[in-house]
Write an enzyme that holds these catalytic residues in place. Sequence first.
Site, PDB file in Angstrom:
ATOM      1  N   LYS A 286      -8.632 -63.046  28.856  1.00 60.26           N
ATOM      2  CA  LYS A 286      -7.943 -61.790  28.425  1.00 60.26           C
ATOM      3  C   LYS A 286      -6.723 -61.862  29.464  1.00 60.26           C
ATOM      4  CE  LYS A 286     -11.192 -58.818  26.305  1.00 60.26           C
ATOM      5  NZ  LYS A 286     -12.000 -57.462  26.105  1.00 60.26           N
TER       6      LYS A 286
ATOM      7  N   LEU B  23      -3.442 -52.727  24.697  1.00 66.37           N
ATOM      8  CA  LEU B  23      -4.701 -51.958  25.064  1.00 66.37           C
ATOM      9  C   LEU B  23      -6.259 -52.856  24.477  1.00 66.37           C
ATOM     10  CD1 LEU B  23      -3.544 -48.831  23.076  1.00 66.37           C
ATOM     11  CD2 LEU B  23      -3.425 -49.273  25.569  1.00 66.37           C
ATOM     12  N   ASP B  24      -7.086 -52.842  25.622  1.00 64.00           N
ATOM     13  CA  ASP B  24      -8.340 -53.488  25.330  1.00 64.00           C
ATOM     14  C   ASP B  24      -9.113 -52.437  24.224  1.00 64.00           C
ATOM     15  OD1 ASP B  24     -10.315 -55.331  25.856  1.00 64.00           O
ATOM     16  OD2 ASP B  24     -11.400 -53.759  27.048  1.00 64.00           O
ATOM     17  N   LYS B  25      -9.940 -52.937  23.354  1.00 57.65           N
ATOM     18  CA  LYS B  25     -10.519 -51.928  22.251  1.00 57.65           C
ATOM     19  C   LYS B  25     -11.762 -51.230  22.887  1.00 57.65           C
ATOM     20  CE  LYS B  25     -13.912 -52.991  19.552  1.00 57.65           C
ATOM     21  NZ  LYS B  25     -15.004 -52.846  18.683  1.00 57.65           N
TER      22      LYS B  25
END
Length: 201
Positions: A191, A6-8
């Site tokens: 990423k 999950l990206d923050k």
Amino acid sequence: IDTVILDKTGTLTQGKPQLTDIIVFDNEQEKDILNLAASLEQRSEHPLAQAILEKATKEKIGLYKLENFKAISGKGLRGILQIQSQKVEAYLGNRALVADIGLDISPYETNIAKLENEGKTVMILVVDKKIKGALAVADVLKKESIEAVEALKKNGIDVWMLTGDNNRTAKAIAAQVGIDNVMSEVLPDKKSEKVRELQEQ
């Protein structure tokens, strides 16, 4: 699928950061720090910039003229500000940016680390080769994030958090949401590489 990344910002958090703290160094005034930071951020699209600009608007602060604006990926930004009749080079960004300029951040480390341990993102303001202050921005977790992470873990799925934030801030947020695996300080264009690294494992 055995792992979810999950990206923050905007995924685990609301993606609407708010300016929570302004720290001043060397007898500067809070209002001046906000003015300089907002002046630098006036052309930035970043959510962190919006938090600073909102505060400046609320305080009815007039901004300095900005020239030669440049965003430095994963680190911050620089620009030339017209202050009275002088043109001054200014930077706003993270430790890596300050190190690139060749300045020593250690005298201010305690103040900065304290805010990062609270899960805040800290931006350091450098004007005319001097560290003037820092601004801390917090992005609130979505209520559902904790439940979602819990549900994934109950189903035997490894949960990772991926963020450009520094390690201290990232760990503080991850702890709040119950995530044990953190990849921090990942530049936006790196990423997908990190996802591939995990896929290969």
